[in-house]
Design a protein around this motif. Structure first.
Motif, PDB file in Angstrom:
ATOM      1  N   SER A   1      15.924 -10.722  -3.126  1.00  0.00           N
ATOM      2  CA  SER A   1      14.411 -10.024  -3.644  1.00  0.00           C
ATOM      3  C   SER A   1      13.615 -11.127  -4.182  1.00  0.00           C
ATOM      4  CB  SER A   1      14.773  -8.963  -4.433  1.00  0.00           C
ATOM      5  OG  SER A   1      15.231  -9.010  -5.471  1.00  0.00           O
ATOM      6  N   ALA A   2      12.259 -11.145  -4.208  1.00  0.00           N
ATOM      7  CA  ALA A   2      11.496 -12.229  -4.639  1.00  0.00           C
ATOM      8  C   ALA A   2      10.075 -11.546  -4.719  1.00  0.00           C
ATOM      9  CB  ALA A   2      11.255 -13.420  -3.696  1.00  0.00           C
ATOM     10  N   GLY A   3       9.210 -11.981  -5.728  1.00  0.00           N
ATOM     11  CA  GLY A   3       8.159 -11.117  -6.078  1.00  0.00           C
ATOM     12  C   GLY A   3       6.895 -12.040  -5.711  1.00  0.00           C
ATOM     13  N   ARG A   4       5.722 -11.425  -5.339  1.00  0.00           N
ATOM     14  CA  ARG A   4       4.598 -12.306  -4.986  1.00  0.00           C
ATOM     15  C   ARG A   4       3.187 -11.253  -5.234  1.00  0.00           C
ATOM     16  NH1 ARG A   4       5.683 -12.244   1.283  1.00  0.00           N
ATOM     17  NH2 ARG A   4       6.573 -14.047   0.741  1.00  0.00           N
ATOM     18  N   PHE A   5       2.211 -11.607  -5.334  1.00  0.00           N
ATOM     19  CA  PHE A   5       1.040 -10.784  -5.563  1.00  0.00           C
ATOM     20  C   PHE A   5       0.498 -10.766  -4.169  1.00  0.00           C
ATOM     21  CE2 PHE A   5       0.811 -12.839  -9.973  1.00  0.00           C
ATOM     22  CZ  PHE A   5       0.734 -11.690 -10.782  1.00  0.00           C
ATOM     23  N   VAL A   6      -0.113  -9.600  -4.031  1.00  0.00           N
ATOM     24  CA  VAL A   6      -0.978  -8.764  -2.825  1.00  0.00           C
ATOM     25  C   VAL A   6      -1.660  -8.056  -3.293  1.00  0.00           C
ATOM     26  CG1 VAL A   6       1.560  -8.816  -1.417  1.00  0.00           C
ATOM     27  CG2 VAL A   6       0.856  -6.889  -2.874  1.00  0.00           C
ATOM     28  N   GLU A   7      -2.949  -7.904  -2.072  1.00  0.00           N
ATOM     29  CA  GLU A   7      -3.834  -7.047  -2.199  1.00  0.00           C
ATOM     30  C   GLU A   7      -3.813  -5.881  -1.499  1.00  0.00           C
ATOM     31  OE1 GLU A   7      -7.796  -8.020  -2.898  1.00  0.00           O
ATOM     32  OE2 GLU A   7      -6.343  -8.704  -4.559  1.00  0.00           O
ATOM     33  N   LEU A   8      -3.511  -4.636  -2.080  1.00  0.00           N
ATOM     34  CA  LEU A   8      -3.089  -3.213  -1.518  1.00  0.00           C
ATOM     35  C   LEU A   8      -4.661  -2.290  -1.549  1.00  0.00           C
ATOM     36  CD1 LEU A   8       0.218  -2.547  -3.261  1.00  0.00           C
ATOM     37  CD2 LEU A   8      -0.135  -3.575  -0.876  1.00  0.00           C
ATOM     38  N   MET A   9      -4.481  -1.336  -0.720  1.00  0.00           N
ATOM     39  CA  MET A   9      -5.363  -0.155  -1.104  1.00  0.00           C
ATOM     40  C   MET A   9      -4.332   1.107  -1.188  1.00  0.00           C
ATOM     41  SD  MET A   9      -8.298  -0.341   1.814  1.00  0.00           S
ATOM     42  CE  MET A   9      -7.465  -0.226   3.239  1.00  0.00           C
ATOM     43  N   LEU A  10      -4.932   2.244  -1.653  1.00  0.00           N
ATOM     44  CA  LEU A  10      -4.383   3.154  -2.288  1.00  0.00           C
ATOM     45  C   LEU A  10      -3.295   3.805  -1.205  1.00  0.00           C
ATOM     46  CD1 LEU A  10      -4.011   4.921  -4.963  1.00  0.00           C
ATOM     47  CD2 LEU A  10      -5.495   6.398  -3.951  1.00  0.00           C
ATOM     48  N   ASP A  11      -3.597   3.996   0.006  1.00  0.00           N
ATOM     49  CA  ASP A  11      -2.692   4.465   0.919  1.00  0.00           C
ATOM     50  C   ASP A  11      -1.598   3.819   1.159  1.00  0.00           C
ATOM     51  OD1 ASP A  11      -3.991   6.837   1.136  1.00  0.00           O
ATOM     52  OD2 ASP A  11      -5.335   6.362   2.685  1.00  0.00           O
ATOM     53  N   GLU A  12      -1.487   2.479   0.681  1.00  0.00           N
ATOM     54  CA  GLU A  12      -0.148   1.772   0.904  1.00  0.00           C
ATOM     55  C   GLU A  12       0.739   2.014  -0.192  1.00  0.00           C
ATOM     56  OE1 GLU A  12      -1.542  -2.490   2.775  1.00  0.00           O
ATOM     57  OE2 GLU A  12      -3.385  -1.607   1.756  1.00  0.00           O
ATOM     58  N   LEU A  13       0.219   2.591  -1.039  1.00  0.00           N
ATOM     59  CA  LEU A  13       1.343   2.827  -2.176  1.00  0.00           C
ATOM     60  C   LEU A  13       2.138   4.097  -1.854  1.00  0.00           C
ATOM     61  CD1 LEU A  13      -0.676   2.759  -5.420  1.00  0.00           C
ATOM     62  CD2 LEU A  13       0.772   0.986  -4.588  1.00  0.00           C
ATOM     63  N   ASP A  14       3.188   4.435  -2.137  1.00  0.00           N
ATOM     64  CA  ASP A  14       4.283   5.443  -1.954  1.00  0.00           C
ATOM     65  C   ASP A  14       3.396   6.686  -2.462  1.00  0.00           C
ATOM     66  OD1 ASP A  14       6.306   4.166  -0.976  1.00  0.00           O
ATOM     67  OD2 ASP A  14       6.805   3.607  -3.071  1.00  0.00           O
TER      68      ASP A  14
ATOM     69  N   GLU B   1     -13.710   2.707 -17.987  1.00  0.00           N
ATOM     70  CA  GLU B   1     -13.003   3.021 -16.612  1.00  0.00           C
ATOM     71  C   GLU B   1     -13.801   2.164 -15.418  1.00  0.00           C
ATOM     72  OE1 GLU B   1     -10.334   3.997 -15.429  1.00  0.00           O
ATOM     73  OE2 GLU B   1      -9.495   4.116 -17.297  1.00  0.00           O
ATOM     74  N   ILE B   2     -12.964   1.733 -14.511  1.00  0.00           N
ATOM     75  CA  ILE B   2     -13.481   1.121 -13.298  1.00  0.00           C
ATOM     76  C   ILE B   2     -13.574   2.406 -12.542  1.00  0.00           C
ATOM     77  CG2 ILE B   2     -13.095  -0.307 -11.252  1.00  0.00           C
ATOM     78  CD1 ILE B   2     -11.723  -2.283 -13.410  1.00  0.00           C
ATOM     79  N   PRO B   3     -14.664   2.604 -11.649  1.00  0.00           N
ATOM     80  CA  PRO B   3     -14.779   3.972 -10.719  1.00  0.00           C
ATOM     81  C   PRO B   3     -13.463   3.828  -9.654  1.00  0.00           C
ATOM     82  CG  PRO B   3     -16.927   2.958 -11.088  1.00  0.00           C
ATOM     83  CD  PRO B   3     -16.035   1.825 -11.721  1.00  0.00           C
ATOM     84  N   PHE B   4     -12.991   4.858  -9.376  1.00  0.00           N
ATOM     85  CA  PHE B   4     -12.082   4.826  -8.452  1.00  0.00           C
ATOM     86  C   PHE B   4     -12.460   5.353  -7.000  1.00  0.00           C
ATOM     87  CE2 PHE B   4      -9.175   8.007  -6.240  1.00  0.00           C
ATOM     88  CZ  PHE B   4      -7.943   7.122  -5.721  1.00  0.00           C
ATOM     89  N   SER B   5     -11.960   4.580  -6.006  1.00  0.00           N
ATOM     90  CA  SER B   5     -12.464   4.737  -4.641  1.00  0.00           C
ATOM     91  C   SER B   5     -10.880   4.419  -3.663  1.00  0.00           C
ATOM     92  CB  SER B   5     -13.636   3.981  -4.178  1.00  0.00           C
ATOM     93  OG  SER B   5     -13.228   3.335  -2.974  1.00  0.00           O
ATOM     94  N   SER B   6     -10.583   5.381  -2.927  1.00  0.00           N
ATOM     95  CA  SER B   6      -9.442   5.175  -2.176  1.00  0.00           C
ATOM     96  C   SER B   6      -9.504   3.925  -1.197  1.00  0.00           C
ATOM     97  CB  SER B   6      -9.034   6.485  -1.561  1.00  0.00           C
ATOM     98  OG  SER B   6      -9.980   6.651  -0.613  1.00  0.00           O
ATOM     99  N   SER B   7     -10.518   3.379  -0.955  1.00  0.00           N
ATOM    100  CA  SER B   7     -10.705   2.248  -0.007  1.00  0.00           C
ATOM    101  C   SER B   7     -10.764   0.866  -0.652  1.00  0.00           C
ATOM    102  CB  SER B   7     -12.120   2.167   0.927  1.00  0.00           C
ATOM    103  OG  SER B   7     -13.016   2.427  -0.096  1.00  0.00           O
ATOM    104  N   GLN B   8     -10.658   1.029  -2.334  1.00  0.00           N
ATOM    105  CA  GLN B   8     -10.981  -0.409  -2.938  1.00  0.00           C
ATOM    106  C   GLN B   8      -9.453  -0.820  -2.974  1.00  0.00           C
ATOM    107  OE1 GLN B   8     -12.158   1.391  -6.742  1.00  0.00           O
ATOM    108  NE2 GLN B   8     -10.997  -0.096  -7.651  1.00  0.00           N
ATOM    109  N   LYS B   9      -9.671  -2.139  -2.803  1.00  0.00           N
ATOM    110  CA  LYS B   9      -8.494  -3.084  -2.752  1.00  0.00           C
ATOM    111  C   LYS B   9      -8.251  -3.505  -4.269  1.00  0.00           C
ATOM    112  CE  LYS B   9      -8.278  -5.057   1.746  1.00  0.00           C
ATOM    113  NZ  LYS B   9      -8.266  -6.051   2.428  1.00  0.00           N
ATOM    114  N   PHE B  10      -6.794  -3.604  -4.621  1.00  0.00           N
ATOM    115  CA  PHE B  10      -6.563  -3.943  -6.014  1.00  0.00           C
ATOM    116  C   PHE B  10      -5.180  -4.706  -5.874  1.00  0.00           C
ATOM    117  CE2 PHE B  10      -4.662   0.035  -4.589  1.00  0.00           C
ATOM    118  CZ  PHE B  10      -3.149  -0.105  -5.217  1.00  0.00           C
TER     119      PHE B  10
END
Ligand SMILES: NC(=O)c1ccc[n+]([C@@H]2O[C@H](COP(=O)([O-])OP(=O)(O)OC[C@H]3O[C@@H](n4cnc5c(N)ncnc54)[C@H](OP(=O)(O)O)[C@@H]3O)[C@@H](O)[C@H]2O)c1
Length: 348
Positions: free
Chosen positions: A24-37, A3-12
């Motif tokens: 609609s169109a798709g693209r790769f982005v970098e997010l942090m956990l708080d940006e998810l629903d 497992e990769i250790p989890f941290s809420s400030s981590q970008k993924f």
């Protein structure tokens, strides 16, 4: 599984669907956990899968998105890294399919998924996360359709069962499940090159879409006891006109069109039943029952078992980075079987 250790400030990394020029169109982005629903359960995604709806969403070929932006992907399987709900704890292997995933709730095309606990299904014993996503929404839909057809008295002795869009994800899995249950399965396909593949899945007969004479009469020769339809449009209309007395159709797809032009005669003169299949909204008790059936090997003698024997034969995997290449092939009907999306180089 490492497992990769989890941290809420981590970008993924996430594949997000945005609106561009009204489509609609798709693209790769970098997010942090708080940006998810929001949601009570955070899952480290190990695998996702590509469904037709994902291809419509990512390319704008169909209006399936209910809001923008939204991380795509209707399916995810992985391991819980955080839970605010007592039903789940870190380390639990789980899966999520359907509900609003990928259309109005950030979905499975991301290294982390955050969802309401009510959407989470514990990975049933007998399935690896890879196998769960080989099945994914497609396998769940195939199993749900068979479940509903059999609730409507479909049995192998009633006659032939036709599966349309036969080389597609849902259909490939449905064919195996039906053949294992003793049905005489007829495949309707547009791919002349895939007849050997279809035979290997267990079909008894193959009809070519290009050679099919649909006729125009309200009732044509009665041929099918049951039908699973991925295509809709003229194909579904033809099915209604060619069902046997008391035949049952499960309509789950629209790969060939959304309109349906038929008459009431199949319904009032042959007792034909047309059942709609909506996998995304399936309530949790039935959802768990269907996943349990999908994890159960029928060769153990359990009649409820629906696990396809040749699951690996329908699967091919792509790394997350290659995901966008899959969508156009799928919309052109060039894909066969199921595409599993693999996350992270340390994951197996
Ligand atoms: N109701 C639900 O809950 C639910 C769940 C999952 C999927 N679906 C729907 O079910 C359908 C199949 O999904 P999938 O994930 O299995 O997609 P898929 O893997 O892309 O399969 C679709 C298959 O349909 C056939 N096809 C494609 N374009 C066609 C056309 N223009 N006319 C006739 N046949 C065509 C092709 O098979 P052949 O070349 O072999 O004919 C293709 O492989 C989609 O419409 C999807 O949106 C609904």
């Amino acid at each position: 599984m490492p497992e990769i250790p989890f941290s809420s400030s981590q970008k993924f990394s996430a594949f997000r669907i945005v609106e561009m020029d009204g489509k609609s169109a798709g693209r790769f982005v970098e997010l942090m956990l708080d940006e998810l629903d929001p949601g009570e359960v955070v899952i480290r995604t190990h695998y996702s899968s590509v469904n037709y709806k994902d291809a419509l969403a990512a390319t704008g070929a169909g209006k399936v998105m209910r809001r923008f932006p939204c991380v795509g992907g209707v399916d995810a399987a992985g391991v819980v890294v955080h839970s605010d709900d007592a039903r789940f704890k870190a380390g639990d292997a789980v899966l999520v399919t359907g509900y609003g995933m990928g259309v109005d709730h950030d979905g499975g095309f991301a290294e982390y998924v955050r969802v309401p606990a009510d959407w989470v299904v514990p990975l049933p014993q007998g399935l690896t996360p890879f196998e769960a996503m080989t099945l994914g929404t497609a396998g769940f839909t195939a199993a749900l359709a068979i479940h509903r057809l059999e609730q409507n008295e479909l049995r192998p002795e009633n006659g032939r069962v036709i599966v349309t869009g036969a080389t597609g994800g849902v259909a490939s899995l449905a064919i195996q499940m039906l053949a294992q249950r003793g049905y005489h399965v007829v495949a309707l396909t547009g791919k002349t090159t895939e007849h050997d593949y279809l035979k290997s899945l267990g079909v008894a007969e193959i009809l070519s879409r290009q050679d099919l004479e649909m006729g125009t009469r309200p009732l044509e020769k009665a041929q099918w006891a049951g039908a699973l339809d991925a295509v809709g449009g003229d194909t579904l209309a033809w099915l209604t006109r060619t069902m046997q007395q008391n035949g049952v159709i499960a309509s789950f797809g629209n790969a060939g069109g959304v309109e349906l032009h038929t008459t009431v005669l199949p319904f009032i003169l042959r007792g034909v039943r047309l059942i709609g299949i909506d996998s995304a909204a399936t309530a949790m008790p039935l959802r768990r029952e269907i996943w349990q059936r999908l994890a159960t090997d029928p060769s153990t003698g359990l009649r409820t078992g629906l696990r396809p024997r040749l699951l690996s034969q329908v699967a091919h995997s792509v790394p997350f980075a290659d995901l966008p290449q899959v969508f156009p092939l799928m919309l052109q009907g060039k894909q066969r079987g199921r595409t599993v999306v693999k996350f992270g180089s340390t994951l197996s």
